[in-house]
Design an enzyme around this catalytic site. Structure first.
Site, short mmCIF file in Angstrom:
data_model
loop_
_atom_site.label_atom_id
_atom_site.label_comp_id
_atom_site.label_asym_id
_atom_site.label_seq_id
_atom_site.Cartn_x
_atom_site.Cartn_y
_atom_site.Cartn_z
N LYS A 16 -19.01 -54.68 -25.74
CA LYS A 16 -20.18 -55.04 -26.54
C LYS A 16 -19.92 -54.77 -28.03
O LYS A 16 -20.21 -55.60 -28.91
CB LYS A 16 -21.39 -54.23 -26.06
CG LYS A 16 -22.57 -54.22 -26.98
CD LYS A 16 -23.32 -55.53 -26.93
CE LYS A 16 -24.50 -55.51 -27.89
NZ LYS A 16 -25.34 -56.68 -27.75
N GLY A 58 -27.51 -59.53 -41.60
CA GLY A 58 -28.71 -58.81 -41.19
C GLY A 58 -28.88 -58.80 -39.68
O GLY A 58 -27.94 -59.06 -38.94
N ARG A 115 -6.21 -73.44 -34.89
CA ARG A 115 -6.43 -72.07 -34.42
C ARG A 115 -7.12 -71.20 -35.45
O ARG A 115 -7.06 -69.97 -35.38
CB ARG A 115 -5.09 -71.46 -33.98
CG ARG A 115 -4.58 -72.05 -32.66
CD ARG A 115 -3.15 -71.68 -32.34
NE ARG A 115 -2.21 -72.20 -33.32
CZ ARG A 115 -1.76 -73.46 -33.35
NH1 ARG A 115 -2.16 -74.32 -32.45
NH2 ARG A 115 -0.91 -73.86 -34.29
N THR A 160 -31.29 -47.62 -29.85
CA THR A 160 -30.30 -46.68 -30.39
C THR A 160 -30.17 -46.97 -31.89
O THR A 160 -29.20 -47.58 -32.32
CB THR A 160 -28.94 -46.85 -29.69
OG1 THR A 160 -28.61 -48.24 -29.62
CG2 THR A 160 -28.95 -46.28 -28.30
N TYR A 205 -37.48 -55.39 -26.44
CA TYR A 205 -37.15 -56.80 -26.38
C TYR A 205 -36.07 -57.13 -25.34
O TYR A 205 -35.87 -58.28 -25.01
CB TYR A 205 -36.84 -57.36 -27.79
CG TYR A 205 -35.40 -57.37 -28.21
CD1 TYR A 205 -34.70 -58.57 -28.30
CD2 TYR A 205 -34.75 -56.19 -28.54
CE1 TYR A 205 -33.38 -58.59 -28.69
CE2 TYR A 205 -33.43 -56.20 -28.93
CZ TYR A 205 -32.73 -57.40 -29.00
OH TYR A 205 -31.42 -57.40 -29.38
N ILE A 206 -35.44 -56.12 -24.75
CA ILE A 206 -34.57 -56.34 -23.59
C ILE A 206 -35.26 -55.85 -22.32
O ILE A 206 -35.27 -56.55 -21.30
CB ILE A 206 -33.22 -55.59 -23.76
CG1 ILE A 206 -32.45 -56.15 -24.97
CG2 ILE A 206 -32.38 -55.66 -22.50
CD1 ILE A 206 -32.06 -57.61 -24.85
N CYS A 213 -28.11 -56.12 -34.70
CA CYS A 213 -26.93 -55.98 -33.85
C CYS A 213 -25.66 -55.98 -34.68
O CYS A 213 -24.94 -55.00 -34.73
CB CYS A 213 -26.85 -57.12 -32.84
SG CYS A 213 -28.34 -57.30 -31.88
N ASN A 242 -19.60 -57.69 -31.35
CA ASN A 242 -20.39 -57.73 -32.58
C ASN A 242 -19.60 -57.29 -33.81
O ASN A 242 -19.83 -57.78 -34.91
CB ASN A 242 -21.66 -56.90 -32.41
CG ASN A 242 -22.67 -57.64 -31.53
OD1 ASN A 242 -22.45 -58.79 -31.17
ND2 ASN A 242 -23.76 -56.99 -31.19
N TYR A 296 -33.77 -62.98 -41.37
CA TYR A 296 -32.39 -62.48 -41.41
C TYR A 296 -31.38 -63.57 -41.11
O TYR A 296 -30.19 -63.42 -41.40
CB TYR A 296 -32.20 -61.26 -40.51
CG TYR A 296 -31.91 -61.55 -39.06
CD1 TYR A 296 -32.95 -61.72 -38.15
CD2 TYR A 296 -30.60 -61.67 -38.60
CE1 TYR A 296 -32.68 -61.98 -36.82
CE2 TYR A 296 -30.32 -61.93 -37.27
CZ TYR A 296 -31.36 -62.09 -36.39
OH TYR A 296 -31.07 -62.37 -35.07
N ASP A 319 -42.75 -46.87 -20.42
CA ASP A 319 -42.54 -46.73 -21.87
C ASP A 319 -43.31 -45.51 -22.34
O ASP A 319 -44.42 -45.26 -21.86
CB ASP A 319 -43.01 -47.99 -22.61
CG ASP A 319 -42.32 -48.12 -23.97
OD1 ASP A 319 -41.47 -49.03 -24.12
OD2 ASP A 319 -42.63 -47.31 -24.87
#
Ligand code: SAJ
Length: 438
Positions: free
Chosen positions: A215, A266, A255, A85, A13-14, A269, A219, A325, A33
């Site tokens: 990254k 869910g 703030r 991964t 999907y990337i 990521c 997340n 999700y 692939d």
């Protein structure tokens, strides 16, 4: 630097959106692939990923003659890796009596190994797969140097995290800012030249490990922030407070920005990436570990809420609304709603599930029905699990006509208490438990 031919490894999907976007920007792209079914279907112009706008770009890329496919890499100027991964299925780590999940770096290892015979002086290798910190320097460098070439001087090597939102991938791929981490400053510059082929957003150069950590920090911050919101929902119930009202008031502070509680976290990521920190440094990632525990336990908290509302769960018929999700997507993978339904059934309840974005999905052990009406017909309670827009718009008076259930449990703050009560429902909301004033 030559940027004429790009070898994209991993057409998920990337990888597929990136490969096809590159090919429509005037460079030759070989999409690789290991799954020969994917390669065969792409050769016929069929795509295996649902993403708005992707089909058109793939078709355009193939018609331009710039986009071809293979199960093996070839010589190229740039090797770009976007393989999964996931977690290891049967192995876990342990620190101080706590178990944690381990990343399965097998696909990254295989992709890097597959490149080795084709790697030449002056090439660029880019990794985009979300990975534990130091993967680029400690895992990729030794594998790629089996070519006899030296990373950073003979070839360039970068890590660049993807930050696209499913549903908006084709636009965000081009418009989002990119962080490019090189193992040397020259590698980062080579990475910039590559991404400039299609990226319009700002490109910021840094080192590879910083880029990996950026990254994971993004997340993980979201996961920890949702965990505190979920913990607030439990505390609010204990103290007889409406957590949604309390969050609204707290967020008036200029703030403070508390996120929303819900049935859990869910997707592939936010609930996954924090584990990469825990794995890499369990003795340091204590708060991150706790946040994962809180969010993973939230479905159980929801089930207890349902038990309280119904008195018991044994034999109870429940209309569960939503299985995705998160709101307004059709992705059911790693969904906390699924976990809630499984737990309810383990406790003896019978759930009929209505998911308007994927009514005919087959989920093991879950009874999905093909209409709202059939979920509601025999139900004794209505349980709202996902804040899909069409659920938010429900009129309780209309719902009351479709069901004999007079108990509604809202886990996502979608409905108005008064409206549901006026329509004859006993209405419960996650994070709300009004206690009598003594
Ligand atoms: N959730 C809550 N409360 C909230 C916000 C979310 O319970 O206040 C839940 C959602 O319902 C869902 C989970 O958290 O179950 C994750 O949802 P999300 O919208 O935070 O994240 P994803 O997994 O859909 O996509 C994210 C994107 N990041 C953000 O929206 C901050 C995307 O930009 C990233 O590229 C992507 O993760 C990724 O691939 O890492």
């Amino acid at each position: 630097m030559n940027l004429q031919k790009i070898c994209v490894i991993g057409l998920g999907y990337i990888g597929l959106p990136t490969a096809s976007t590159l090919a429509t920007h005037g460079v030759k792209v070989l999409g690789v692939d290991i799954n020969s079914n994917i390669i065969e279907s792409l050769r016929k112009g069929e795509i295996h990923i649902q993403e708005p706008g992707l089909r058109d770009v793939v078709t355009q890329a193939i018609q331009s003659g710039n986009f071809t496919f293979s199960t093996k890499p070839e010589e190229a100027d740039v090797f770009y890796i976007a393989v999964p991964t996931p977690f290891l299925e049967d192995e876990h780590g342990e620190y101080d009596g706590r178990q944690y999940k381990l990343a399965d770096m097998g696909a990254v290892t295989s992709a890097a190994t597959a490149i080795v015979p084709y790697l030449r002086k002056g090439n660029l290798v880019v990794l985009e797969s979300t990975s534990p910190p130091r993967t680029t320097t400690d895992l990729l460098v030794p594998i790629l140097e089996r070519s006899g070439l030296k990373a950073g001087s003979d070839f360039f090597l970068c890590y660049s995290p993807e930050r696209v939102l499913p549903g908006q991938i084709m636009r965000e791929l081009i418009e989002n800012a990119r962080v490019i981490g090189g193992i040397t400053p020259e590698s980062a510059k080579a990475g910039r030249a590559f991404y400039q082929i299609f990226v319009k957003g700002e490109i910021i150069e840094t080192d590879a490990t910083t880029a990996e950590m950026v990254k994971l920090m993004e997340n993980t911050t979201r996961d920890v922030n949702i965990a505190i919101a979920n913990e607030f929902s439990r505390l609010a119930e204990r103290f007889g407070v409406d957590v949604w009202e309390a969050i609204r008031l707290a967020n008036l502070h200029p703030r403070i920005n508390i996120l929303s509680p819900g049935p859990g976290v869910g997707g592939h990521c936010i609930s996954v990436d924090p584990w990469f920190f825990v794995e890499a440094a369990p003795e340091l990632a204590q708060l991150i570990y706790q946040a994962r525990q809180v969010n993973d336990a939230q479905p159980k908290f929801v089930v207890e809420k349902v038990r309280q509302a119904l008195g018991s769960l044994q034999g109870k018929k429940i209309a569960a609304l939503g299985l995705a999700y998160k709101p307004d997507v059709d992705d059911l993978r790693e969904s906390p709603a699924t976990e809630v339904v499984h737990l309810l059934q383990e406790e003896g309840a019978q759930a009929k599930v209505w998911e308007p974005f994927k009514p005919d999905a087959h989920m093991q052990g879950i009874n999905m029905v093909l209409s709202l009406e059939s979920a509601l017909a025999e139900a004794e309670a209505i349980l709202l699990l996902v804040r899909h827009t069409e659920f938010v718009r429900f009129k309780p008076n209309d719902i009351a006509l479709k069901t004999k259930a007079r108990i509604a449990i809202d886990t996502v703050n979608a409905w108005d208490t008064n409206e549901w009560q006026e329509a004859g429902f006993q209405y419960h909301r996650l994070g709300v438990n009004k206690l009598p004033i003594p």
